[in-house]
Design a protein around this motif. Structure first.
Motif, PDB file in Angstrom:
ATOM      1  N   HIS A 133       0.813  -1.223   0.000  1.00 48.20           N
ATOM      2  CA  HIS A 133       0.000   0.000   0.000  1.00 48.20           C
ATOM      3  C   HIS A 133       0.846   1.272   0.000  1.00 48.20           C
ATOM      4  O   HIS A 133       0.291   2.375  -0.026  1.00 48.20           O
ATOM      5  N   PHE A 134       2.177   1.143   0.045  1.00 43.93           N
ATOM      6  CA  PHE A 134       3.036   2.321   0.173  1.00 43.93           C
ATOM      7  C   PHE A 134       3.784   2.595  -1.122  1.00 43.93           C
ATOM      8  O   PHE A 134       4.361   1.692  -1.728  1.00 43.93           O
ATOM      9  N   SER A 135       3.770   3.838  -1.539  1.00 38.81           N
ATOM     10  CA  SER A 135       4.516   4.281  -2.708  1.00 38.81           C
ATOM     11  C   SER A 135       5.864   4.854  -2.266  1.00 38.81           C
ATOM     12  O   SER A 135       5.914   5.822  -1.493  1.00 38.81           O
ATOM     13  N   VAL A 136       6.947   4.264  -2.741  1.00 35.74           N
ATOM     14  CA  VAL A 136       8.278   4.764  -2.401  1.00 35.74           C
ATOM     15  C   VAL A 136       8.450   6.186  -2.922  1.00 35.74           C
ATOM     16  O   VAL A 136       9.046   7.043  -2.259  1.00 35.74           O
TER      17      VAL A 136
ATOM     18  N   ILE B 156      -3.202   7.306   8.055  1.00 35.99           N
ATOM     19  CA  ILE B 156      -4.592   7.552   7.660  1.00 35.99           C
ATOM     20  C   ILE B 156      -4.904   6.823   6.347  1.00 35.99           C
ATOM     21  O   ILE B 156      -5.935   6.160   6.204  1.00 35.99           O
ATOM     22  N   ASP B 157      -3.985   6.940   5.409  1.00 37.95           N
ATOM     23  CA  ASP B 157      -4.182   6.306   4.105  1.00 37.95           C
ATOM     24  C   ASP B 157      -4.224   4.781   4.238  1.00 37.95           C
ATOM     25  O   ASP B 157      -5.085   4.116   3.632  1.00 37.95           O
ATOM     26  N   LEU B 158      -3.324   4.210   5.038  1.00 38.83           N
ATOM     27  CA  LEU B 158      -3.299   2.754   5.228  1.00 38.83           C
ATOM     28  C   LEU B 158      -4.577   2.267   5.892  1.00 38.83           C
ATOM     29  O   LEU B 158      -5.168   1.260   5.472  1.00 38.83           O
ATOM     30  N   THR B 159      -5.032   2.969   6.933  1.00 42.35           N
ATOM     31  CA  THR B 159      -6.238   2.560   7.650  1.00 42.35           C
ATOM     32  C   THR B 159      -7.469   2.649   6.740  1.00 42.35           C
ATOM     33  O   THR B 159      -8.363   1.790   6.794  1.00 42.35           O
ATOM     34  N   ARG B 160      -7.501   3.643   5.900  1.00 40.50           N
ATOM     35  CA  ARG B 160      -8.612   3.766   4.950  1.00 40.50           C
ATOM     36  C   ARG B 160      -8.585   2.632   3.934  1.00 40.50           C
ATOM     37  O   ARG B 160      -9.618   2.018   3.627  1.00 40.50           O
ATOM     38  N   ARG B 161      -7.388   2.309   3.413  1.00 42.43           N
ATOM     39  CA  ARG B 161      -7.275   1.278   2.389  1.00 42.43           C
ATOM     40  C   ARG B 161      -7.584  -0.115   2.940  1.00 42.43           C
ATOM     41  O   ARG B 161      -8.279  -0.904   2.293  1.00 42.43           O
ATOM     42  N   VAL B 162      -7.070  -0.423   4.134  1.00 43.29           N
ATOM     43  CA  VAL B 162      -7.194  -1.778   4.682  1.00 43.29           C
ATOM     44  C   VAL B 162      -8.513  -1.981   5.416  1.00 43.29           C
ATOM     45  O   VAL B 162      -9.176  -3.019   5.264  1.00 43.29           O
ATOM     46  N   ALA B 163      -8.912  -0.983   6.234  1.00 44.47           N
ATOM     47  CA  ALA B 163     -10.102  -1.144   7.078  1.00 44.47           C
ATOM     48  C   ALA B 163     -11.305  -0.355   6.577  1.00 44.47           C
ATOM     49  O   ALA B 163     -12.396  -0.476   7.141  1.00 44.47           O
TER      50      ALA B 163
END
Length: 435
Positions: free
Chosen positions: A148-151, A211-218
């Motif tokens: 989910h992370f863009s380098v 915030i972005d990770l929590t939105r994408r996963v949950a």
């Protein structure tokens, strides 16, 4: 158009100067108005206490609880093993597990002065992210979270970009930190329904990632709020003094020195610091901050008393103020002052006991100890060279009398009564004979 929040917490954040940025101010305001909202701030366990530089974040958690919400104090038992690279010029030294555990225990004791821990809707909880980070399977983590992370995006964050632009090494270990911090937010949402992460503005990139990770996963709507990175009016980093970090643990930084740090606040900072570091009403902060001339000292004493009361209790603050009055205004310096005032030495010694004190045994003294060594051992000088320079420049005093001879020796007779050492006008210590 300026948005005027309806929730009490955001009103406090806005009016008292805590708010730098928010990912969605109106959305957070609505969520806060709906009921007790869990919010967290993370602290790495790099020392056994936090210092004044972390006090804004501590106060934010305190206000979160006071306005009806649930503070989560997240200790980085796991992430401390990696080290936060944000705006640092080099890699943090790595600590052992035992050191990290000791540091977390010390930091919990500091927090107990500011927030109430408990199981209720607003009871604070202290957590350790090693609980979920230590057991991660690396390949599963890469597949489920890392994708989910863009380098490219991570390299664009100012905290990373500034390090690379200066051509300073950024290890892969440190680069992983922002992924781990983002994962913390996801875990706290899953475990506690946490919907708010707060921190200093240097954490903006890490918070946005979470915030972005929590939105994408949950699929959850969560929020981020940052406070300004505070410097004093003369450009110095907040929380530092001539003697180093101003720790919140009285065992690492005496109550008197802590009180004196705030008493020495620059005139231009008093009003701002009253709003950020105390709970005095805003109109009182404004009134005190507007005082001029000699009257500003009244505001500085009010600031020192209020901040010290929160950190160490009202009695400690009162004792520190009385000590300062004796040391600076009445010039208490040992037996001579007692004789002139008609007051017994024990009474004076009791009032100045919150000064940093060096206790020397007769065995240590032997036939005498040089004044240079005494200055170093008391903490008023960093080295013998520093002490000699202080004496040569006229900044060293013994019982308020200038010291001109670096060869001066203190023996048991000289310490029959406590003596006061001074380095300049604002740093003092007592020297006593122990036994």
């Amino acid at each position: 158009m300026t948005y005027h929040p309806k929730s009490e917490f955001l009103q406090v954040m806005t009016e008292r100067g805590y708010l730098a940025d928010c990912t969605d101010l109106q959305g957070l305001d609505k969520a806060l108005a709906a009921g007790a909202l869990p919010g967290y701030i993370g602290f790495d366990a790099t020392a056994r206490s936090l210092h004044v530089g972390s006090l804004i974040q501590i106060m934010m958690l305190r206000w979160l609880q006071k306005t009806g919400h649930k503070p989560l104090v997240l200790m980085g038992g796991g992430t401390t093993k990696v080290g936060d690279p944000s705006f640092r010029a080099d890699e943090r030294p790595l600590l052992t597990q035992a050191q990290i555990n000791d540091n977390i225990a010390g930091i919990r004791a500091v927090f107990a002065s500011y927030i109430d821990f408990g199981d209720g809707p607003t009871g604070a909880v202290m957590l350790d992210n090693s609980e979920w980070l230590d057991g991660l399977n690396y390949l599963d983590f890469l597949r489920d979270i890392g994708r989910h992370f863009s380098v490219n995006r991570m390299l664009a964050f100012e905290s990373v970009k500034s390090r690379i632009d200066r051509e300073q090494s950024l290890s892969f270990l440190e680069f992983n930190y922002m992924i781990l911090q983002a994962y913390d937010f996801l875990e706290l949402y899953r475990r506690f329904g946490c919907r708010l992460q707060m921190g200093g503005s240097d954490q903006w990139g890490n918070i946005v990632n979470g915030i972005d990770l929590t939105r994408r996963v949950a699929g959850a709507e969560v929020f981020g709020l940052t406070s300004p990175l505070l410097t004093t009016s003369d450009g110095r980093k907040m929380g530092k003094s001539a003697g180093g970090a101003v720790w919140l643990d009285a065992g690492m930084h005496s109550v008197f020195d802590f009180w004196q740090f705030w008493r020495n606040t620059a005139d231009a900072d008093v009003g701002r610091f009253l709003k950020l570091y105390t709970e005095l009403p805003l109109d009182e902060c404004a009134r005190l901050g507007a005082l001029g001339g000699a009257e500003i000292n009244t505001a500085k004493i009010a600031l020192a008393n209020a901040v010290t009361t929160l950190a160490h209790g009202a009695e400690a603050a009162k004792a520190a103020e009385e000590t300062a009055r004796e040391v600076f205004e009445k010039g208490v310096s040992g037996p001579m002052s007692a004789h002139e005032s008609g007051e017994d030495v024990a009474s004076i010694q009791g009032r100045v006991s919150s000064l940093p004190t060096l206790k020397l045994t007769r065995e240590e003294l032997g036939k005498g100890l040089s004044i240079v060594q005494v200055f170093v051992r008391s903490g008023l000088a960093k080295s013998g060279k520093d002490a000699k320079r202080l004496i040569a420049e006229g900044g060293a005093r013994l019982n308020d009398e200038p010291i001109t001879d670096p060869g001066l020796v203190l023996d048991a007779g000289a310490l029959a009564q406590p003596v006061k050492l001074s380095a300049g006008k604002k740093r003092h210590a007592l020297v006593t004979l122990d036994g």
